[in-house]
Design a protein around this motif. Sequence first.
Motif, PDB file in Angstrom:
ATOM      1  N   GLU A 278     -51.446  56.386  17.974  1.00 20.51           N
ATOM      2  CA  GLU A 278     -52.225  57.043  16.922  1.00 20.51           C
ATOM      3  C   GLU A 278     -51.327  57.673  15.859  1.00 20.51           C
ATOM      4  N   ASP A 279     -50.006  57.728  16.111  1.00 21.52           N
ATOM      5  CA  ASP A 279     -49.094  58.302  15.123  1.00 21.52           C
ATOM      6  C   ASP A 279     -48.578  57.265  14.136  1.00 21.52           C
ATOM      7  N   LEU A 280     -48.816  55.996  14.427  1.00 21.82           N
ATOM      8  CA  LEU A 280     -48.351  54.937  13.533  1.00 21.82           C
ATOM      9  C   LEU A 280     -49.453  54.625  12.528  1.00 21.82           C
ATOM     10  N   ASP A 281     -49.065  54.363  11.282  1.00 18.70           N
ATOM     11  CA  ASP A 281     -50.043  53.985  10.266  1.00 18.70           C
ATOM     12  C   ASP A 281     -49.683  52.636   9.693  1.00 18.70           C
ATOM     13  N   ILE A 282     -50.720  51.853   9.414  1.00 24.69           N
ATOM     14  CA  ILE A 282     -50.487  50.564   8.761  1.00 24.69           C
ATOM     15  C   ILE A 282     -50.623  50.756   7.256  1.00 24.69           C
ATOM     16  N   VAL A 283     -49.591  50.312   6.520  1.00 22.55           N
ATOM     17  CA  VAL A 283     -49.567  50.481   5.058  1.00 22.55           C
ATOM     18  C   VAL A 283     -49.187  49.134   4.450  1.00 22.55           C
ATOM     19  N   PRO A 284     -49.300  49.000   3.147  1.00 24.17           N
ATOM     20  CA  PRO A 284     -48.842  47.749   2.533  1.00 24.17           C
ATOM     21  C   PRO A 284     -47.373  47.499   2.889  1.00 24.17           C
ATOM     22  N   ARG A 285     -47.019  46.239   2.939  1.00 27.67           N
ATOM     23  CA  ARG A 285     -45.706  45.841   3.434  1.00 27.67           C
ATOM     24  C   ARG A 285     -44.560  46.579   2.751  1.00 27.67           C
ATOM     25  N   GLU A 286     -44.660  46.719   1.385  1.00 24.58           N
ATOM     26  CA  GLU A 286     -43.548  47.326   0.638  1.00 24.58           C
ATOM     27  C   GLU A 286     -43.345  48.775   1.057  1.00 24.58           C
ATOM     28  N   ALA A 287     -44.440  49.466   1.417  1.00 20.51           N
ATOM     29  CA  ALA A 287     -44.351  50.907   1.699  1.00 20.51           C
ATOM     30  C   ALA A 287     -43.958  51.186   3.135  1.00 20.51           C
ATOM     31  N   GLY A 288     -43.809  50.130   3.974  1.00 21.46           N
ATOM     32  CA  GLY A 288     -43.587  50.365   5.399  1.00 21.46           C
ATOM     33  C   GLY A 288     -42.148  50.656   5.728  1.00 21.46           C
ATOM     34  N   LYS A 289     -41.957  51.526   6.737  1.00 22.60           N
ATOM     35  CA  LYS A 289     -40.608  51.744   7.255  1.00 22.60           C
ATOM     36  C   LYS A 289     -40.210  50.567   8.134  1.00 22.60           C
ATOM     37  N   LEU A 290     -41.201  49.944   8.750  1.00 26.78           N
ATOM     38  CA  LEU A 290     -40.972  48.733   9.524  1.00 26.78           C
ATOM     39  C   LEU A 290     -41.928  47.695   8.975  1.00 26.78           C
ATOM     40  N   LYS A 291     -41.543  46.437   9.041  1.00 26.28           N
ATOM     41  CA  LYS A 291     -42.416  45.382   8.543  1.00 26.28           C
ATOM     42  C   LYS A 291     -42.765  44.444   9.692  1.00 26.28           C
ATOM     43  N   GLY A 292     -43.987  43.913   9.644  1.00 27.79           N
ATOM     44  CA  GLY A 292     -44.363  43.030  10.745  1.00 27.79           C
ATOM     45  C   GLY A 292     -45.622  42.246  10.449  1.00 27.79           C
ATOM     46  N   VAL A 293     -46.075  41.530  11.435  1.00 23.75           N
ATOM     47  CA  VAL A 293     -47.243  40.664  11.305  1.00 23.75           C
ATOM     48  C   VAL A 293     -48.262  41.080  12.371  1.00 23.75           C
ATOM     49  N   VAL A 294     -49.539  41.142  11.977  1.00 20.32           N
ATOM     50  CA  VAL A 294     -50.585  41.507  12.932  1.00 20.32           C
ATOM     51  C   VAL A 294     -50.774  40.361  13.925  1.00 20.32           C
ATOM     52  N   LYS A 295     -50.634  40.662  15.205  1.00 19.47           N
ATOM     53  CA  LYS A 295     -50.752  39.618  16.230  1.00 19.47           C
ATOM     54  C   LYS A 295     -52.142  39.592  16.860  1.00 19.47           C
ATOM     55  N   SER A 296     -52.743  40.773  17.060  1.00 18.85           N
ATOM     56  CA  SER A 296     -54.069  40.784  17.663  1.00 18.85           C
ATOM     57  C   SER A 296     -54.781  42.075  17.306  1.00 18.85           C
ATOM     58  N   VAL A 297     -56.095  42.035  17.321  1.00 18.94           N
ATOM     59  CA  VAL A 297     -56.902  43.215  17.012  1.00 18.94           C
ATOM     60  C   VAL A 297     -58.005  43.312  18.057  1.00 18.94           C
ATOM     61  N   LEU A 298     -58.103  44.484  18.683  1.00 20.87           N
ATOM     62  CA  LEU A 298     -59.148  44.698  19.705  1.00 20.87           C
ATOM     63  C   LEU A 298     -60.012  45.869  19.286  1.00 20.87           C
ATOM     64  N   PHE A 299     -61.325  45.684  19.324  1.00 18.78           N
ATOM     65  CA  PHE A 299     -62.214  46.797  18.974  1.00 18.78           C
ATOM     66  C   PHE A 299     -62.412  47.701  20.182  1.00 18.78           C
ATOM     67  N   LYS A 300     -62.147  49.007  20.024  1.00 14.62           N
ATOM     68  CA  LYS A 300     -62.196  49.921  21.170  1.00 14.62           C
ATOM     69  C   LYS A 300     -63.273  50.989  21.022  1.00 14.62           C
ATOM     70  N   GLY A 301     -64.246  50.752  20.147  1.00 10.79           N
ATOM     71  CA  GLY A 301     -65.291  51.749  19.991  1.00 10.79           C
ATOM     72  C   GLY A 301     -65.015  52.651  18.811  1.00 10.79           C
TER      73      GLY A 301
END
Lengths: 522, 279
Positions: A278-301
């Motif tokens: 919950e401490d990590l935030d997804i931001v546009p690629r240029e603004a990220g401290k780390l860059k990556g690709v979304v591998k999977s998304v699970l809905f948890k309520g």
Amino acid sequence: MKKLIQFKNIVKEFDGKLVLKGVNLDIYENEFVTLLGPSGCGKTTLLRILGGFLTQNEGEVLFDGQEISKVPPYKREINTVFQKYALFPNMNVYNNIAFGLKIKKEPKDIIEQKVKRMLKLVNLEDYADRSVTEMSGGQQQRVAIARALVNEPSVLLLDEPLGALDLKLRQEMQHELKKIQKEVGITFIFVTHDQEEALTMSDKIVVMKDGEIQQIGTPTDIYNEPVNEFVANFIGESNIIEGVMLQDKVVMFEGRKFDCVDEGFAENEVVDVVIRPEDLDIVPREAGKLKGVVKSVLFKGVHYETMVETKVGTEITVQMQVSDDRPVHNEAANEKISANDFYLDVEDIEELDEATIIARADAQAWNPEEDELISIKEVQYTIKKENGTYPVTFSTAAGTSVTVNMIVKDENRIISQENEEQIFAVNFFKKVDEIQESIALETDLKTWANASAWSLDGEQAVEITDVKYDFDPEHITPGTYAVTFATKGYEYKIDTTDKHEVGEEVGLTFTPEDIHIMSRAQ
Amino acid sequence: MRQFRSMIYPYVVWLAIMVVVPMLLILLYAFTKEGNSVTTFRFTLENFTRFFSDAVFLDVLKRSLIIAIVTTILCVLLGYPIAYAIASGPEKSRMFWILMITMPTWINMLVRTYAWVGILQDDGLLNKLFGLFGLEPVKMMYTTFAVVLGMVYNFIPFMILQIHASLAKMDKSLLEAASDLGANRWQSFLRVTLPLSLPGVLSGITLVFLPAVSSFFIPKLLGGGQYVLIGNVIETQFLTSGDWNFGSAISLIMAIIIMLSMYFTRKVDTDPSANGRSE
């Protein structure tokens, strides 16, 4: 605050198995303490020692400064709420609660007064005459708490008392227990394996594992600054990444420097870096401290659990040449024999022996009628330490033989400086039926390609987690196929409120406070 | 489940032939006058008036009830501690002791009772043992002592098994809870163990009292001819005097006494007031 209970170097063993390995713990007055850990960690044993139902093999238990190990349970100023409540089925609610007072021979009117007060405290005023066997789990739970509290103990022990309740009731009881503890103002010692329960109610959490205390602290301490990987994983979910502490408040991981708030580590000490989802935030690629690709998304309520890969592992691709060669059939001797061509490194030649050649060529001879293997008696070959193709002939005692080629080529290796690892694999030859008959194809592919991965210094084996191929093993036809082996990359689990698409390129951001450093020593 | 319904018919027929018809016959005999011919029976209450007006029969009835009650009480007093000791042992020793208790019942009751004759008679095992210590031989055969001993010996396994069953299924954490709440071992026993094992004691009482009150061969063997209990009276009516009508009437009276005693036992067992707030 005053120390009420002191465990001093408690050791307990059952049938030669150590359940508690020297536990030291102080518990203060009016504290809500939770013993938290997976089953078998010794938390219930510790509680039962305090309750007087078990005696430790070594160590002392002090209660208010007095050693109490020899004091029987019924003389201790401690009461217990048992796991399955242990209410007396032959008594109604009133008599269950009055039990302790009647034993103490208190006057009848005083008993009635105290029991009524307890019934009010646990919200069961109208249930005094009910039989306990007719009550729901939650109500029985309240009776058990009232029955213990009415004796006005200085300590209440609760042994996983909410385990049998359903989720909603459990949450309700958590608040109620906390409320009751504040109201009566005594020490509660609560045993659970549920981290959420521990975080909700406790003033102090004691995390245990394998009979040892891992960490003692407030819920916030334990959640934000877990001392080791076990605590981090047990208390909520975590991303744990290997890193190096460059200096106080600077840590390097994924090849980059980040500010953090931790200090007191040795210079260049290898550490585990913990970042909560919950401490990590997804931001546009240029603004990220780390860059990556979304591998999977699970809905948890309430949120999406998004996995982002910041770095793929190290990959190597080899060629698999598939033929539909038939085995050599020696009808006179009633034998069949088969073998494959195979690749070798120049470096392998030195250590080459017949057994290795048979294994690499997968040479086999058998009796086709009885389906029995026949040993290969002779392996004929000549080989030089340079690239080239060298024939090798395998024969059985009956003279059935097959000849294949050993192809010596330069080593096929991929080195990743970034991942600090190297991966090897060789091209290989296979027959259609061998692939069709494989039971564990990925493992077989690894074996056939002789695939392995190592850390760059060559000391540590790295697991190959991914085997990729794009053929259908059931219906494979002769030809050449690519097989790719890869080591694990870095993946982060992130809790987000927005839904991201799989394959989206994103950046990750966090603040220095979100980074928690754990020493690897423990 | 419906299609299985028809499968109970054989059992209904079996029950009718083996239980209901004999009962009806006893009823019929009890209320009729001599003559076993079914076609000419005459209804009468004579059999019952004869029983209740004859002091000898009432005496025998009283003695039978007293002996059965004494036997039952002795079985409870001896059986409970034994069952308790077995139930508090570890699983393995429990199995062993239950086997030891059950094993004698594999041998015919008659044979085992004859064995007691050998032990108790004037020149029997016990008296020879006493002789070794220079004691005078004691007359034991054909006394109330011998009859009660024979009954307790024969029926106590039923008591032990019933009490053990109810003790063994008791949740051990209840004792921990009692101890936790300040009760010492004796208090825990009185307030928790004993009340929770009462159903076992009650069914044990039923299982001992019933055969004890109607037993006829134990008093016959160990009590001798002069020691008559109600079971012997019934036996005599059927086998010696051939007065089936009177025998049936006494059987019926016994059946009613037994039914009443069972009814009261049940009532105590399920009485909700035992669960109440009263001390």
